[in-house]
Every structure is written in structure tokens, then in C-alpha cells.
Enzyme design. Structure first.
Site, PDB file in Angstrom:
ATOM      1  N   ASP A  14       0.901  -1.444  -0.121  1.00  0.00           N
ATOM      2  CA  ASP A  14      -0.012  -0.030   0.058  1.00  0.00           C
ATOM      3  C   ASP A  14       0.722   1.338  -0.451  1.00  0.00           C
ATOM      4  OD1 ASP A  14      -2.776  -1.533  -0.460  1.00  0.00           O
ATOM      5  OD2 ASP A  14      -2.375  -1.799   2.439  1.00  0.00           O
ATOM      6  N   ARG A  95       2.450   4.026  16.884  1.00  0.00           N
ATOM      7  CA  ARG A  95       2.170   5.513  16.180  1.00  0.00           C
ATOM      8  C   ARG A  95       2.354   6.897  16.898  1.00  0.00           C
ATOM      9  NH1 ARG A  95       2.215   1.962  12.450  1.00  0.00           N
ATOM     10  NH2 ARG A  95       0.389   0.487  12.428  1.00  0.00           N
ATOM     11  N   ASP A 124      -5.346   3.682  14.085  1.00  0.00           N
ATOM     12  CA  ASP A 124      -4.122   3.954  13.039  1.00  0.00           C
ATOM     13  C   ASP A 124      -4.471   5.172  12.709  1.00  0.00           C
ATOM     14  OD1 ASP A 124      -2.665   1.863  14.964  1.00  0.00           O
ATOM     15  OD2 ASP A 124      -2.800   0.885  12.950  1.00  0.00           O
ATOM     16  N   SER A 175      -4.182  -8.596   7.510  1.00  0.00           N
ATOM     17  CA  SER A 175      -3.245  -7.397   7.442  1.00  0.00           C
ATOM     18  C   SER A 175      -2.029  -7.325   8.566  1.00  0.00           C
ATOM     19  CB  SER A 175      -4.417  -5.816   8.121  1.00  0.00           C
ATOM     20  OG  SER A 175      -3.389  -4.764   7.918  1.00  0.00           O
TER      21      SER A 175
HETATM   22  N1  ARG Z   1      -6.273  -3.284  16.346  1.00  0.00           N
HETATM   23  C1  ARG Z   1      -5.093  -3.440  16.196  1.00  0.00           C
HETATM   24  C2  ARG Z   1      -4.743  -1.574  17.143  1.00  0.00           C
HETATM   25  O1  ARG Z   1      -5.623  -0.340  17.082  1.00  0.00           O
HETATM   26  C3  ARG Z   1      -3.762  -2.910  15.732  1.00  0.00           C
HETATM   27  C4  ARG Z   1      -4.042  -2.885  14.431  1.00  0.00           C
HETATM   28  C5  ARG Z   1      -2.812  -3.176  13.632  1.00  0.00           C
HETATM   29  N2  ARG Z   1      -2.842  -2.698  12.166  1.00  0.00           N
HETATM   30  C6  ARG Z   1      -2.282  -3.553  11.477  1.00  0.00           C
HETATM   31  N3  ARG Z   1      -2.627  -3.294  10.146  1.00  0.00           N
HETATM   32  N4  ARG Z   1      -3.230  -5.141  11.198  1.00  0.00           N
HETATM   33  O2  ARG Z   1      -4.075  -1.414  18.182  1.00  0.00           O
END
Ligand code: ARG
Length: 399
Positions: A14, A95, A124, A175
Site C-alpha cells: 500500500d 504510532r 491507526d 493485514s
Molecule cells: N487493532 C489493533 C490496534 O488498533 C491493531 C492494528 C494493527 N494494524 C494492522 N494493520 N493490522 O491497535
């Protein structure tokens, strides 16, 4: 000079496509920024080159592993941070650091905007944008996947037509986000929460059901921070790496849960966080021994709030920073050692000791030599139960 945008670059499909896509759609020159937060299995030099090959005017890689460990993971450990009592905030912790480095880079290169590769459905995007807003409020956010309609199918197609250096052209069903605190796996057949996870999903942990000899490990802490494993002193970064190895080999830290996202969706998540889960378990046991009762109880409430704030993208917010000050102060006496057994997916504490221990053998023993004054107990209970007795009398009269 053409205006520039700094893009958080992972090296995946991506964000690789997002570089020329963003240039094409916005006219901005793209500076790619890749951050090493200890994601296993990535060659960061390859990642850097891939961004240039995809049309970035500048490609930067920052090794932020030590900073990530000391400034983000350590506070999370001190806070025993688990969202919904289970998830050690793996992605939520990287993040704010990535956002800070995005903001720094944007200022350094005179960019007025930044980009990230998140969709419009997850946490995110909120975390990146809320964190940058708190550090560099003048910057605008662009999310190519969300704002410039770059879907995964379009990305694959675009990459093939433009000969972009993507590694797999086949659509990966998952993902994945990973760093040294753990690994998150979403989507594909996991979207049905009744479907059990398969062994293939895991990279940081071995199958916990396989028979193997247990591992015993002793972790030394100083003021809430692990400083040694089995007597060998090391940096917190190295402690995390080592514990991932030891606990991962025993299948510790696998999680399968339905999670409440900030954006209102419930999502099925698979995580593996061997080091994080083992270290948090050890840390809480040392706190059991060294924190005063009321501080201990109150801190457990604060921990829930802290985890919620960090999950919700408010790392740089005032409340989170104030809670950090409280948590740091509670850690002054959290020093000592914890022994634990890692086996069949569990990290079980079997011993703890501390020079700061509040455990008093002569008070706790049921043997002779006990110094606890049992005579005081009667009077204490009389007064302690007084409100209950008075209200019971009121409630029972006239019935
Ligand atoms: N749901 C988790 C969070 O919000 C993990 C997100 C991870 N991102 C991904 N692209 N799998 O912290």
C-alpha cells in the site's frame, strides 16, 4: 521548488503504491520515512531503496528501536498497559513515535503535510493524525488509501502497470502490523470470530501445545524497569528482545480477541506479544510485593484509563502525561527480582523478592512468633462494620 509531503513508509504494497499515487493525485514531492521499531524480518536498507525506486524524492530510515523501547514501551510496562485487559497496545504504542518523527521530518524539510497508509476504518489513522496534531498542529494529513481512493485492488493493478518494486503481487489475506512489543494480524478468514486461528499466522511464538521442557527465568527490576535477565545486565531494549525469544519459544503471549475500536467497529484480532505479556506479568507481581495497598489499588484503576487513552490515540494528551507522572512516582520502590516459569503458553510467577518489600514475615506467619496483634482486630472490625450495622438496623425495622 515543488512542495513536499512526508509519508510514513512501511515498505509494503500500500505505501509503496501510495508514493507515485500521491505524487500523481496531489502534485506533491514525496519524502518517504521508514521507522525501525524492531519489526522482525525487514531489511531496512531494502525498504529505503524501494521507496526511491517507487518515485520518492528522498528516502529516510530512522532506527528508533532504543527510543521506542525507552520512551514508549517502558511507560507501557510501568502502566501494565493492556487494552480490554488483554491487548498490550502493540500498534497503539508505535504510532505516537512514528508521528513524532513524521512531524520532525516535515519541519526539517519544510513540508506542510504528511501522509500515512491507513484506511478510514481503523484506529491507526486517528492515532497518527491526533498525535501529529498535538506536536505540529500546522501540518495537514493526507491518507492516500482513505482520501485518494487507493484500494488494495487498485494498488496491485497500479504496481503491475508501473513496474513498482513490490514483493508479492498476490493479495495477502492478512493485514499485519508488527514491532518489538508484538504482532497484530487481522482480516482474511479471521473476520469470522468463530473461525479459530491457524498455526501459520504466528511468527513470534511457537505452538504452545507442543511438549517441551519449561524455561525458568529471573528478571531484575529497578524502579519499575527491567535491568537484568538471569543476572545479566542489559538495556531495556535487549530485555524485550530476549524475553520475546524466551517466552516466544514457549508459545507465551498469543491472544485471540474481539476488540472495540475507537471508530465504533468491533474487530477480530489475533496478537502475539510474548515478551510484553511475560514482562507485564512479572512487573505486576513485583508491584504486589512493593506497593502500598491503596496506591496499588488506585494504580490498577489508573492503568485502565492509561491504556484507554493510548489506545484512543491520546499519547501526547494532557491527561495521559499527567497519569505518567503518577505512574512514575509509584515505581520508586518497584525494585527487586521476579522468577517465572515459561511453559505451554503461560508465564507463571513462582517467586519474588525485594529490598523494598512490604511483605513482613513476622506479620504474615501463622506460626508462633507472629507479631500481628490479633486483639486489635476485634475493635477494628467493630468500627469498620459500624456503618453496615447501623444501616441494617434501619432497613430491617418496620419490615
Ligand atoms: N487493532 C489493533 C490496534 O488498533 C491493531 C492494528 C494493527 N494494524 C494492522 N494493520 N493490522 O491497535
Amino acid at each position: 521548488m515543488t512542495e513536499r509531503i512526508v509519508m510514513a513508509y512501511s515498505g509494503g504494497l500500500d505505501t509503496t503504491v501510495a508514493i507515485p499515487w500521491t505524487k500523481e493525485r496531489t502534485g506533491l514531492d514525496v519524502i518517504a520515512l521508514a521507522i525501525d521499531v524492531g519489526q522482525a524480518g525487514e531489511n531496512m536498507e531494502d525498504v529505503r531503496q524501494r521507496a526511491l525506486d517507487s518515485g520518492a524524492v528522498e528516502s529516510l530510515v530512522i532506527d528508533a528501536r532504543e527510543e521506542f523501547a525507552n520512551e514508549y514501551l517502558l511507560p507501557a510496562l510501568k502502566a501494565n498497559a493492556m487494552y480490554q485487559r488483554r491487548y498490550p497496545l502493540v500498534s497503539a504504542l508505535s504510532r505516537p513515535l512514528i508521528s513524532k518523527l513524521l512531524a520532525d521530518t516535515a519541519r526539517e524539510y519544510g513540508a506542510t503535510s504528511f501522509a500515512h497508509g491507513c484506511t478510514g476504518m481503523g484506529n491507526d489513522q486517528v492515532r497518527f493524525e491526533a498525535a501529529v496534531a498535538a506536536i505540529a498542529p500546522e501540518l495537514t494529513a493526507i491518507a492516500p488509501i482513505r482520501d485518494l481512493s487507493l484500494t488494495r485492488d487498485v494498488a496491485i493493478d497500479y504496481a503491475e502497470r508501473h513496474n513498482l518494486p513490490i514483493r508479492q503481487s498476490k493479495k495477502s489475506p492478512y493485514s499485519i502490523d508488527q514491532n518489538m512489543w508484538g504482532r497484530a494480524v487481522e482480516t482474511g478468514f479471521l473476520e469470522d470470530p468463530w473461525n479459530g486461528p491457524i498455526e501459520d499466522l504466528y511468527e513470534y511464538t511457537q505452538d504452545p501445545t507442543v511438549e517441551r521442557a519449561p524455561t525458568e527465568v529471573t528478571i531484575a527490576f529497578e524502579q519499575g524497569a527491567p535491568v537484568a535477565i538471569d543476572g545479566e545486565r542489559m538495556s531495556f531494549h535487549d530485555v524485550v528482545v530476549k524475553m520475546n525469544e524466551l517466552a516466544g519459544a514457549q508459545g507465551v503471549g498469543r491472544l485471540d480477541m474481539v476488540e472495540d475500536r475507537l471508530v465504533g467497529i468491533k474487530s477480530r484480532e489475533i496478537y502475539e506479544a510474548p515478551g510484553a505479556v511475560a514482562l507485564i506479568e512479572a512487573h505486576t507481581h513485583l508491584e504486589d510485593l512493593t506497593l502500598e495497598r491503596d496506591v496499588h489499588r488506585y494504580k490498577r484503576q489508573v492503568e485502565i484509563e492509561w491504556a484507554n487513552l493510548v489506545y484512543d490515540g491520546l499519547w501526547f494528551g494532557g491527561l495521559k502525561r499527567s497519569l505518567d507522572a503518577f505512574i512514575d512516582h509509584t515505581q520508586l520502590a518497584v525494585s527487586g527480582e521476579v522468577r517465572m516459569t515459561l511453559h505451554q503458553g503461560r508465564a507463571v510467577v513462582t517467586g519474588r523478592r525485594s529490598d523494598e518489600s512490604l511483605y513482613d514475615f513476622s506479620l504474615a506467619t501463622y506460626d508462633t512468633g507472629n507479631t500481628f496483634n490479633q486483639d486489635s482486630a476485634r475493635g477494628f472490625i467493630d468500627i469498620w462494620s459500624l456503618p453496615s450495622r447501623i444501616s441494617a438496623r434501619r432497613d430491617q425495622t418496620g419490615k
